[in-house]
Design an enzyme around this catalytic site. Sequence first.
Site, PDB file in Angstrom:
ATOM      1  N   GLY A  11      37.350  22.088  38.218  1.00  0.00           N
ATOM      2  CA  GLY A  11      37.048  23.596  37.445  1.00  0.00           C
ATOM      3  C   GLY A  11      37.282  23.264  35.874  1.00  0.00           C
ATOM      4  N   GLY A  14      36.602  25.991  32.719  1.00  0.00           N
ATOM      5  CA  GLY A  14      37.261  27.238  32.497  1.00  0.00           C
ATOM      6  C   GLY A  14      38.070  26.795  31.351  1.00  0.00           C
ATOM      7  N   ASP A  36      32.407  20.726  37.936  1.00  0.00           N
ATOM      8  CA  ASP A  36      32.538  22.089  37.748  1.00  0.00           C
ATOM      9  C   ASP A  36      31.115  22.569  38.279  1.00  0.00           C
ATOM     10  OD1 ASP A  36      32.584  25.094  36.981  1.00  0.00           O
ATOM     11  OD2 ASP A  36      34.559  24.192  35.982  1.00  0.00           O
ATOM     12  N   ILE A  56      33.535  21.607  44.551  1.00  0.00           N
ATOM     13  CA  ILE A  56      34.514  20.542  45.295  1.00  0.00           C
ATOM     14  C   ILE A  56      34.374  20.477  46.637  1.00  0.00           C
ATOM     15  CG2 ILE A  56      36.267  20.521  43.380  1.00  0.00           C
ATOM     16  CD1 ILE A  56      37.476  23.062  45.011  1.00  0.00           C
ATOM     17  N   TYR A 152      44.262  35.433  47.350  1.00  0.00           N
ATOM     18  CA  TYR A 152      44.840  34.465  46.174  1.00  0.00           C
ATOM     19  C   TYR A 152      46.306  33.864  46.292  1.00  0.00           C
ATOM     20  CZ  TYR A 152      45.316  32.503  41.525  1.00  0.00           C
ATOM     21  OH  TYR A 152      45.466  32.017  40.180  1.00  0.00           O
ATOM     22  N   LYS A 156      47.528  30.192  47.213  1.00  0.00           N
ATOM     23  CA  LYS A 156      48.206  29.164  46.148  1.00  0.00           C
ATOM     24  C   LYS A 156      49.623  28.850  47.072  1.00  0.00           C
ATOM     25  CE  LYS A 156      45.895  29.278  42.427  1.00  0.00           C
ATOM     26  NZ  LYS A 156      45.472  27.791  42.052  1.00  0.00           N
TER      27      LYS A 156
HETATM   28  C1  AKB Z   1      45.281  36.073  38.297  1.00  0.00           C
HETATM   29  O1  AKB Z   1      45.420  36.999  37.379  1.00  0.00           O
HETATM   30  O2  AKB Z   1      44.619  35.882  39.174  1.00  0.00           O
HETATM   31  C2  AKB Z   1      45.767  34.535  37.398  1.00  0.00           C
HETATM   32  C3  AKB Z   1      47.158  34.322  37.931  1.00  0.00           C
HETATM   33  C4  AKB Z   1      48.176  35.143  37.375  1.00  0.00           C
HETATM   34  O3  AKB Z   1      47.146  33.301  38.580  1.00  0.00           O
HETATM   35  N1  AKB Z   1      45.560  34.871  35.860  1.00  0.00           N
END
Ligand code: AKB
Length: 337
Positions: A11, A14, A36, A56, A152, A156
């Site tokens: 990545g 970025g 990337d 990836i 997300y 994580k």
């Molecule tokens: C997002 O807004 O998704 C990211 C983060 C806070 O992980 N910038």
Amino acid sequence: MIRKNVVLITGASGEIGHGLIEKISEAGGSSIITIDLQPLAPEIKPLVTREFIGSILEDHLLQRILAEFEVETIYHLAALLSTRAEFTPVAAHQVNVEGTLKLLNFAQAQGESHARPVTFIYPSSIAAYGMPSGDFNRKVKEHEWNMPTTMYGCNKLYCEHLGRYYSRYFKQLAAETLSGKVDFRAIRFPGLISAMTVPSGGTSDYAPEMIHAAAKGEPYACFVEPDTRIPFMVMADAVEATLRLAAAPRESLNQTVYNITAFNPSASEIRDLVLEGFPGADISFDPDLMRLAIVDSWPADVDDSAARTDWGHAPRFGFEDGFSEYLFPRIREHYRS
Ligand code: AKB
């Protein structure tokens, strides 16, 4: 064939990637290879030894790298951010989870083929938390409120656990399989603000979008409420923290996941400061309910005392000087040139 020692950044094109490449090459000593989907910016490209353009998720890319390079440290930045991941959750899971699993396996294979464990730096996020809405008074510790509401955030949090799994037995280097070949270290980043680029697909994007719109003289309707409050940091401090964690002696690290932060203004406090830097900027509020629900599930502040104690996290910039001394001059210069 002798393999070359390198640092791998995924990545890489970025905003964190560009910052890391600049700093690592400035320090000298380590060659850098990158992966990337997008090419690196022309001014960054000469700083890397090899640029792999691709995903990836492509096994053949990782196999080529394994054959040719001895990777000492991996900065695994490739990810789909929080807002984008809500629109394409399956694709987000593929990139964020399956991609990370492939990289961890790659790190394991690398670690088995050289004497030292591979340092694996994983940028996690405040999205790993899921907070009761409107709880502004709490500095959340790493182990608290681990109940993310977004794809997300789930990705994580789960990958933090995957990393811990791959780094198990670290203290018993002589042990059998998965025996400490991966030295996994995660940072839970707050929202990041860069002077050079505006991120896309994130939910903390309202802060950088507000400043960059003001600098360009464009009107901006902020998608959260004036009293929305989450932690932030300027990009230079985020890059510095990432490198500090990577360089920390293993024995000083008492956990695998660390919060970091620098300041936590409300959206209206950010607007007021932006108006000082760019008087006459046209900034209004037009909340987007879906994105608001995401930031409302994130903590208003985090406790980063473990990072400060274990590896010396010490952001250079606070809220006011971060804007007036770091962001405003650079953003003005960026748009002038
Ligand atoms: C997002 O807004 O998704 C990211 C983060 C806070 O992980 N910038």
